[in-house]
Scaffold this motif. Sequence first.
Motif, PDB file in Angstrom:
ATOM      1  N   ALA A 138       3.662  16.175  33.914  1.00  0.00           N
ATOM      2  CA  ALA A 138       2.600  15.199  34.176  1.00  0.00           C
ATOM      3  C   ALA A 138       2.605  14.044  33.184  1.00  0.00           C
ATOM      4  O   ALA A 138       1.752  13.159  33.252  1.00  0.00           O
ATOM      5  N   GLY A 139       3.549  14.054  32.255  1.00  0.00           N
ATOM      6  CA  GLY A 139       3.621  12.988  31.267  1.00  0.00           C
ATOM      7  C   GLY A 139       2.859  13.276  29.987  1.00  0.00           C
ATOM      8  O   GLY A 139       2.726  12.410  29.126  1.00  0.00           O
ATOM      9  N   PHE A 140       2.342  14.499  29.850  1.00  0.00           N
ATOM     10  CA  PHE A 140       1.624  14.903  28.649  1.00  0.00           C
ATOM     11  C   PHE A 140       2.629  15.393  27.597  1.00  0.00           C
ATOM     12  O   PHE A 140       3.764  15.718  27.904  1.00  0.00           O
ATOM     13  N   LYS A 141       2.173  15.472  26.356  1.00  0.00           N
ATOM     14  CA  LYS A 141       2.953  16.118  25.318  1.00  0.00           C
ATOM     15  C   LYS A 141       2.668  17.619  25.430  1.00  0.00           C
ATOM     16  O   LYS A 141       1.560  18.079  25.164  1.00  0.00           O
ATOM     17  N   LEU A 149       7.973  30.524  27.285  1.00  0.00           N
ATOM     18  CA  LEU A 149       7.269  29.408  27.920  1.00  0.00           C
ATOM     19  C   LEU A 149       7.981  28.086  27.621  1.00  0.00           C
ATOM     20  O   LEU A 149       8.039  27.191  28.475  1.00  0.00           O
ATOM     21  N   GLU A 150       8.517  27.967  26.423  1.00  0.00           N
ATOM     22  CA  GLU A 150       9.255  26.757  26.050  1.00  0.00           C
ATOM     23  C   GLU A 150      10.422  26.524  27.014  1.00  0.00           C
ATOM     24  O   GLU A 150      10.625  25.413  27.519  1.00  0.00           O
ATOM     25  N   LYS A 151      11.182  27.582  27.293  1.00  0.00           N
ATOM     26  CA  LYS A 151      12.314  27.456  28.217  1.00  0.00           C
ATOM     27  C   LYS A 151      11.851  27.108  29.625  1.00  0.00           C
ATOM     28  O   LYS A 151      12.445  26.261  30.300  1.00  0.00           O
ATOM     29  N   LEU A 152      10.796  27.751  30.069  1.00  0.00           N
ATOM     30  CA  LEU A 152      10.282  27.530  31.419  1.00  0.00           C
ATOM     31  C   LEU A 152       9.758  26.104  31.576  1.00  0.00           C
ATOM     32  O   LEU A 152      10.071  25.417  32.551  1.00  0.00           O
ATOM     33  N   VAL A 153       8.967  25.671  30.616  1.00  0.00           N
ATOM     34  CA  VAL A 153       8.377  24.337  30.683  1.00  0.00           C
ATOM     35  C   VAL A 153       9.440  23.251  30.578  1.00  0.00           C
ATOM     36  O   VAL A 153       9.435  22.274  31.335  1.00  0.00           O
ATOM     37  N   ASP A 154      10.376  23.422  29.664  1.00  0.00           N
ATOM     38  CA  ASP A 154      11.415  22.411  29.477  1.00  0.00           C
ATOM     39  C   ASP A 154      12.308  22.256  30.701  1.00  0.00           C
ATOM     40  O   ASP A 154      12.865  21.182  30.946  1.00  0.00           O
ATOM     41  N   ALA A 155      12.422  23.334  31.483  1.00  0.00           N
ATOM     42  CA  ALA A 155      13.245  23.276  32.698  1.00  0.00           C
ATOM     43  C   ALA A 155      12.572  22.437  33.783  1.00  0.00           C
ATOM     44  O   ALA A 155      13.232  22.037  34.750  1.00  0.00           O
ATOM     45  N   HIS A 156      11.286  22.159  33.629  1.00  0.00           N
ATOM     46  CA  HIS A 156      10.543  21.414  34.657  1.00  0.00           C
ATOM     47  C   HIS A 156       9.803  20.213  34.063  1.00  0.00           C
ATOM     48  O   HIS A 156       8.792  19.768  34.594  1.00  0.00           O
ATOM     49  N   SER A 157      10.317  19.697  32.955  1.00  0.00           N
ATOM     50  CA  SER A 157       9.709  18.533  32.325  1.00  0.00           C
ATOM     51  C   SER A 157      10.790  17.585  31.821  1.00  0.00           C
ATOM     52  O   SER A 157      11.867  18.025  31.406  1.00  0.00           O
ATOM     53  N   ASP A 158      10.496  16.307  31.852  1.00  0.00           N
ATOM     54  CA  ASP A 158      11.447  15.311  31.351  1.00  0.00           C
ATOM     55  C   ASP A 158      11.452  15.242  29.829  1.00  0.00           C
ATOM     56  O   ASP A 158      12.377  14.697  29.234  1.00  0.00           O
ATOM     57  N   GLU A 159      10.390  15.775  29.211  1.00  0.00           N
ATOM     58  CA  GLU A 159      10.271  15.756  27.759  1.00  0.00           C
ATOM     59  C   GLU A 159      10.321  17.172  27.195  1.00  0.00           C
ATOM     60  O   GLU A 159       9.807  18.106  27.798  1.00  0.00           O
ATOM     61  N   LYS A 160      10.941  17.321  26.036  1.00  0.00           N
ATOM     62  CA  LYS A 160      11.015  18.638  25.397  1.00  0.00           C
ATOM     63  C   LYS A 160       9.650  19.032  24.845  1.00  0.00           C
ATOM     64  O   LYS A 160       8.949  18.212  24.248  1.00  0.00           O
ATOM     65  N   SER A 161       9.273  20.275  25.041  1.00  0.00           N
ATOM     66  CA  SER A 161       7.983  20.764  24.561  1.00  0.00           C
ATOM     67  C   SER A 161       8.032  21.086  23.068  1.00  0.00           C
ATOM     68  O   SER A 161       9.102  21.152  22.466  1.00  0.00           O
ATOM     69  N   ILE A 162       6.851  21.288  22.500  1.00  0.00           N
ATOM     70  CA  ILE A 162       6.716  21.636  21.082  1.00  0.00           C
ATOM     71  C   ILE A 162       6.246  23.078  20.989  1.00  0.00           C
ATOM     72  O   ILE A 162       5.207  23.441  21.551  1.00  0.00           O
ATOM     73  N   LEU A 163       7.004  23.903  20.290  1.00  0.00           N
ATOM     74  CA  LEU A 163       6.679  25.329  20.167  1.00  0.00           C
ATOM     75  C   LEU A 163       5.849  25.579  18.913  1.00  0.00           C
ATOM     76  O   LEU A 163       6.278  25.285  17.800  1.00  0.00           O
ATOM     77  N   ILE A 164       4.641  26.107  19.117  1.00  0.00           N
ATOM     78  CA  ILE A 164       3.789  26.534  18.005  1.00  0.00           C
ATOM     79  C   ILE A 164       3.260  27.916  18.356  1.00  0.00           C
ATOM     80  O   ILE A 164       2.332  28.062  19.153  1.00  0.00           O
ATOM     81  N   LYS A 165       3.843  28.935  17.785  1.00  0.00           N
ATOM     82  CA  LYS A 165       3.442  30.300  18.124  1.00  0.00           C
ATOM     83  C   LYS A 165       2.027  30.581  17.639  1.00  0.00           C
ATOM     84  O   LYS A 165       1.624  30.137  16.562  1.00  0.00           O
ATOM     85  N   ASN A 166       1.268  31.296  18.477  1.00  0.00           N
ATOM     86  CA  ASN A 166      -0.112  31.625  18.125  1.00  0.00           C
ATOM     87  C   ASN A 166      -0.161  32.487  16.868  1.00  0.00           C
ATOM     88  O   ASN A 166       0.508  33.521  16.795  1.00  0.00           O
ATOM     89  N   PRO A 167      -0.969  32.080  15.889  1.00  0.00           N
ATOM     90  CA  PRO A 167      -1.153  32.903  14.690  1.00  0.00           C
ATOM     91  C   PRO A 167      -2.418  33.746  14.811  1.00  0.00           C
ATOM     92  O   PRO A 167      -3.156  33.637  15.792  1.00  0.00           O
ATOM     93  N   ILE A 168      -2.664  34.586  13.831  1.00  0.00           N
ATOM     94  CA  ILE A 168      -3.932  35.295  13.722  1.00  0.00           C
ATOM     95  C   ILE A 168      -4.373  35.250  12.268  1.00  0.00           C
ATOM     96  O   ILE A 168      -3.559  35.014  11.367  1.00  0.00           O
ATOM     97  N   ASP A 169      -5.649  35.468  12.048  1.00  0.00           N
ATOM     98  CA  ASP A 169      -6.202  35.434  10.698  1.00  0.00           C
ATOM     99  C   ASP A 169      -5.986  36.798  10.049  1.00  0.00           C
ATOM    100  O   ASP A 169      -6.702  37.764  10.327  1.00  0.00           O
ATOM    101  N   LEU A 170      -4.988  36.872   9.180  1.00  0.00           N
ATOM    102  CA  LEU A 170      -4.622  38.145   8.569  1.00  0.00           C
ATOM    103  C   LEU A 170      -5.591  38.568   7.463  1.00  0.00           C
ATOM    104  O   LEU A 170      -5.472  39.675   6.938  1.00  0.00           O
ATOM    105  N   THR A 171      -6.541  37.710   7.146  1.00  0.00           N
ATOM    106  CA  THR A 171      -7.605  38.137   6.228  1.00  0.00           C
ATOM    107  C   THR A 171      -8.675  38.924   6.976  1.00  0.00           C
ATOM    108  O   THR A 171      -9.469  39.645   6.374  1.00  0.00           O
TER     109      THR A 171
END
Length: 350
Positions: A138-141, A149-171
């Motif tokens: 859709a033209g979004f970042k 998901l990165e592989k799946l999205v990049d296969a259907h987008s003109d722009e490469k996606s940005i991978l940021i894995k979900n973290p958790i609060d280890l405290t």
Amino acid sequence: MKICFVLPRYTRRPIGGYKIVYEYANRLCNSGNKVYLLFLNDNVFLEYKVPRILKSVCSNIMTQIEPRWFPLNKSISKISGLYNAKKILQDVDVCIATGAETVAVCKKAFPLASKCYLIQGFETWVLSEKELFETFNAGFKNIVVSSWLEKLVDAHSDEKSILIKNPIDLTVYRPIVPLQKRNKHSIGLLYHSGKHKGLKYSIAALGKLKELYPDLEVYMFGTSEPKEEVPGLVKFVKDASQKETVELYNKVSVFMCSAINEGYGLTAMEAMACGAAVASSDYEGIHEYGINGVNCLLSPLRDVNAMVTNVSKLFEDDDLRYLISDQGVSSLKEYDWEVAFKKFKNAICG
């Protein structure tokens, strides 16, 4: 900067994807940005035959009350519906779509803003695959939370996606009760009726495990009461708070997950951080942090007998259970919120 997250609707119940959005919102707000949460709320109260204006009023009230299950920064502005958002639409610097159904709204309602799309799953329960692929292009970042998901999205987008894995609060998510002091034959799991969560396979496995281990204790949490009989169920916590989930994770020796399609799987990750030995189905998202035989035991999708075998291994072999638990805790130290937030802030502001 003025930043607006667009969410499908308000929710009274804890949802993993919303938790990630709220955490990013809090951190952006604490960094000096003006943050808005726009809840579209088009699909709330559909079961009630009441005037539209009454639904709108009720949605607005609930949007301001919720989320009571998450400590959201009070400086964050919460807005119910596009109509109430008109005053802020024109000067928002960044809008962030957080669900497949929010992409079209962001594109139309925020013509001047920079647009991002936080993708936490392949939401085939919301849109068709064809429609989902269109949202990716859709033209979004595009910001994705997992490698698959990165592989799946990049296969259907003109722009490469940005991978940021979900973290958790280890405290917060940490071992409090030593594994040795927990009931060996205890299992924790999430109750979720969505087919992609694979609950029926967990329940089938619990039935077999109850026969093998009559003293089996099962602890569950979820947003709705179980409709099925759950073998060995000792306690169910509805709409569990963060504190209650941490207590549950620290009560069980094994955490079971039978997901079929999940972008990440925060509950298994949280349980792992709390020292529970994870027995999971081999769904895509688990590989973002789980390594079979190292910090979890994986079984094929929908394979009840294989799941029973893996849980039995953890029950029977104390050394294996302690090893999987210890390596699970230590392996998550790299999933730090500060690192993820820095990447996210650079992605949306860059």
